[in-house]
Design an enzyme around this catalytic site. Structure first.
Site, mmCIF file in Angstrom:
data_model
loop_
_atom_site.group_PDB
_atom_site.id
_atom_site.type_symbol
_atom_site.label_atom_id
_atom_site.label_comp_id
_atom_site.label_asym_id
_atom_site.label_seq_id
_atom_site.Cartn_x
_atom_site.Cartn_y
_atom_site.Cartn_z
ATOM 1 N N MET A 1 34.791 122.343 0.093
ATOM 2 C CA MET A 1 35.614 121.311 -0.204
ATOM 3 C C MET A 1 37.068 121.321 0.731
ATOM 4 O O MET A 1 38.225 120.775 1.248
ATOM 5 C CB MET A 1 36.210 121.187 -1.595
ATOM 6 C CG MET A 1 36.564 122.142 -2.295
ATOM 7 S SD MET A 1 37.169 122.265 -3.536
ATOM 8 C CE MET A 1 37.326 123.211 -4.463
ATOM 9 N N HIS B 1 20.747 121.322 3.484
ATOM 10 C CA HIS B 1 21.273 120.313 2.316
ATOM 11 C C HIS B 1 22.472 120.920 2.779
ATOM 12 O O HIS B 1 23.100 119.464 1.364
ATOM 13 C CB HIS B 1 20.338 120.409 1.412
ATOM 14 C CG HIS B 1 20.712 121.631 0.755
ATOM 15 N ND1 HIS B 1 21.335 122.996 0.642
ATOM 16 C CD2 HIS B 1 20.950 121.546 -0.749
ATOM 17 C CE1 HIS B 1 21.738 123.313 -0.394
ATOM 18 N NE2 HIS B 1 21.845 122.630 -1.281
#
Lengths: 483, 138
Positions: A384, A406
């Protein structure tokens, strides 16, 4: 506890673990990484798990790991394994994971950073308020078991038919948001019970909803094809199949332990329990797994719809002006039946992607017409505090069964992250960097702090450098909603 | 004796559980799981559930027991924190699980555990009793 097994350098991005490392390995392991990240990889048991996956009956070519590899349970996270369906190849519920079709979708907007900044706090608080999140959260869609059975077969279409989105969303979702062959009879009543109230909920842990800004374009032509430019605001959603998927995996992983003796399979970890794809058990699991996968696509479709509603409210703009078109939605915990040419023969393989993303090249027959020219969009969420990426698939990725990384991949355990976060206010640190964060769970922000992850830029530089996918655009987060 | 401690696991949560006997080991494993899910301190018992499950062997029974409690947590919305095992064999467990409804305690919830895994699962005998390491998928 350092992993000291053999990893031979093939080139700057590929490292081979010879099958002689451990008796029982049927094929070599190959880890995609650079020299520096290999040091992190040796810090936990992930490499040992690459060796364990190589035990699976019918495994073809290699037990593969992407550069975001880290220690999971059974399979490593970032693991890819293909088994030959007609040669006794197996499917392993643990090779898909509890969160079946955990995945990400990327949505573009017509807004620019300067449009979003003045309303960013409103937007983040409204998203946090209107999108159900947190442990065991419940959604606004309450359905009977009869309707839930339909949802498990129809996936995204079921939610779009109920007013949550539009046809183009379905066209821009892997498998058109509903993988064929879902069998609602293979799903237990307990799984139905856990899934009943959770469609349209984000969940917890590393699941998130992010408002991002494109800060770099790597390929002008492709970016133009997708309608993307620097400064544009984007929305990214990361969630999965919620309690329904967890329950499906749980039950089949338990049952499959008995398949090991039944089919004479030897694996070094019970969490790798598996059964032949063509066995009664294998078919039942895949039928149920597909239901959970469709549930996850329906879930992310709902979440996107709720987020679009919030954007309309906050910016006082209609859908056309907002331009919130879905770029693509990818699954990164799934098993897929795909065809490959192996030694000159077409083979039907069961591709396990456990924390890995499908990456079809331009012109692949199974790819949606809209992306035949560009190749499949691949969405890579980072942590984040740093970046996320849009990539596309390449022909070179045939060597990884058209699979790529991923995400960033963890480096710190959750407890180590919480220790590192003591005495710090993570939300304030991020706010100082211009990122507004709102989370429901306690301690979650510390667990998910940027240092807990590898640098996604480095992970992506490996898959790009190795040629198994291609960078298109990079985003930076400005608003984050965590479960 | 300490009931449990966490050990580092990169993606998930690893827990080392202790018990003077198997019964205590099973009780402490359940307690550890809910201690990760929610802040249990000061909670008072409000409801109880009868839990019964079976498996092929002791280790699989341990996971079955934890998953059964997890299923009850998610579907009946009960945070369990006291466990009274009435019967425990190698293949069967019968117990009373006591706890409190999530209700107004939603803000006590910390972590969503998806499941208890079989990863490297082995119940070991020690000088003090028994121990086992469990990895929870979160």
């Amino acid at each position: 506890m350092l992993w000291e097994g053999p990893l031979e350098k093939i080139d700057d991005y590929r490292w081979r673990m010879p099958k002689s490392y451990k008796e029982g390995m049927r094929v070599d392991g190959i880890i995609y990484s650079n020299e520096r990240m290999l040091k992190d990889i040796r810090q936990d048991k992930a490499a040992e798990q690459v060796a364990n996956v190589a035990f699976l009956p019918g495994i073809v070519k290699y037990s593969l790991a992407m550069p975001d590899i880290h220690w999971g349970y059974g399979f490593p996270i970032g693991g890819v394994a293909a088994t030959d369906v007609d040669q006794g190849g197996v499917v392993s519920p643990g090779g898909v994971g509890f969160d079946i079709n955990c995945g990400v979708r990327l949505v573009k907007t017509n807004l620019r950073e300067e449009d979003v900044r003045p309303k960013l706090k409103d937007l983040v608080y409204a998203l946090h308020n209107d999108v159900p999140a947190g442990v065991g959260s419940k959604g606004e869609i309450r359905i009977s078991e009869h309707e839930e059975r339909k949802l498990l077969v129809e996936g995204s279409k079921w939610v779009v038919d109920h007013g949550y989105g539009r046809q183009e969303d379905i066209d821009h979702t892997e498998e058109n948001g509903a993988i064929k062959g879902a069998n609602p009879d293979a799903v237990s009543s307990r799984a139905y019970e856990r899934g009943k109230n959770q469609a349209g909920t984000l969940g917890s842990g590393n699941h998130f909803l992010e408002v991002q800004i494109i800060d770099q374009i790597y390929d002008e032509v492709l970016a133009n094809d997708f309608g993307l430019e620097v400064g544009q605001a984007m929305l990214m959603i990361h969630s999965g199949s919620r309690g329904l998927g967890y329950q499906v995996c749980d039950e089949y992983a338990k049952d499959f332990i008995h398949c090991l003796s039944k089919y004479g399979i030897d694996v070094p970890d019970r969490q790798l329990a598996c059964a032949p794809v063509n066995s009664e058990e294998g078919k039942a699991y895949l039928g149920a797994m597909k239901c959970a996968a469709n549930y996850a696509w329906a879930n992310r479709q709902c979440l996107m719809h709720l987020a679009r509603r919030v954007f309309e409210k906050v910016f006082q703009l209609g859908p056309t002006k907002l331009g919130m078109d879905l770029i693509y939605d990818v699954a990164h915990n799934i098993a897929k039946i795909e065809k490959y040419n192996i030694n000159g023969k077409e083979r039907t393989l069961c591709i396990h992607r456990k924390g890995a993303t499908r990456a079809f090249p331009p012109g692949h027959p199974e790819l949606t017409p809209a992306y035949q020219k560009t190749g499949q969009p691949v969405i890579i969420p980072g942590d984040m505090g740093r970046n996320s990426y849009l990539l596309v698939g390449t022909r070179k990725a045939e060597e990884t069964f058209f699979s790529t990384c991923h995400g960033a991949g963890r480096v710190l355990s959750r407890s180590a992250a919480i220790r590192a976060g003591r005495g710090r206010v993570i939300s304030r640190e991020l706010e100082n960097k211009g990122i507004i964060v709102k989370s429901t769970g306690r301690e979650l922000l510390a667990e998910e702090m940027p240092e807990a992850y590898k640098d996604v830029n480095e992970v992506v530089s490996v898959v790009h450098g190795a040629g198994i996918s291609k960078r298109v655009a990079r985003m930076k987060p400005i608003g984050v909603i965590k479960g | 004796m300490k009931r449990y401690e966490q050990f580092p696991h990169t993606a998930d949560i690893g827990v080392r559980i202790y018990g003077k006997d198997l019964k205590e080991l099973f009780e402490n494993a359940a307690f550890a799981m809910f201690d990760i899910i929610a802040d249990l301190e000061g909670l008072e018992v409000e409801v109880k559930e009868e839990i019964e499950c079976q498996a092929e062997n002791q280790e699989e029974l341990l996971i079955a027991w934890l998953d059964e409690l997890l299923y009850n947590f998610y579907t009946k919305q009960i945070i369990f924190f006291k466990f009274d095992i009435k019967e425990l064999t190698n293949t069967k467990i019968r117990a009373k699980a006591l706890g409190r409804l999530v209700g107004s305690n939603r803000n006590r919830l910390k972590t969503e555990i998806k499941a208890a895994t079989y990863h490297n699962l082995k119940i070991e005998k020690t000088a003090e009793g028994h121990k086992v390491e469990i990895v929870f998928d979160v």
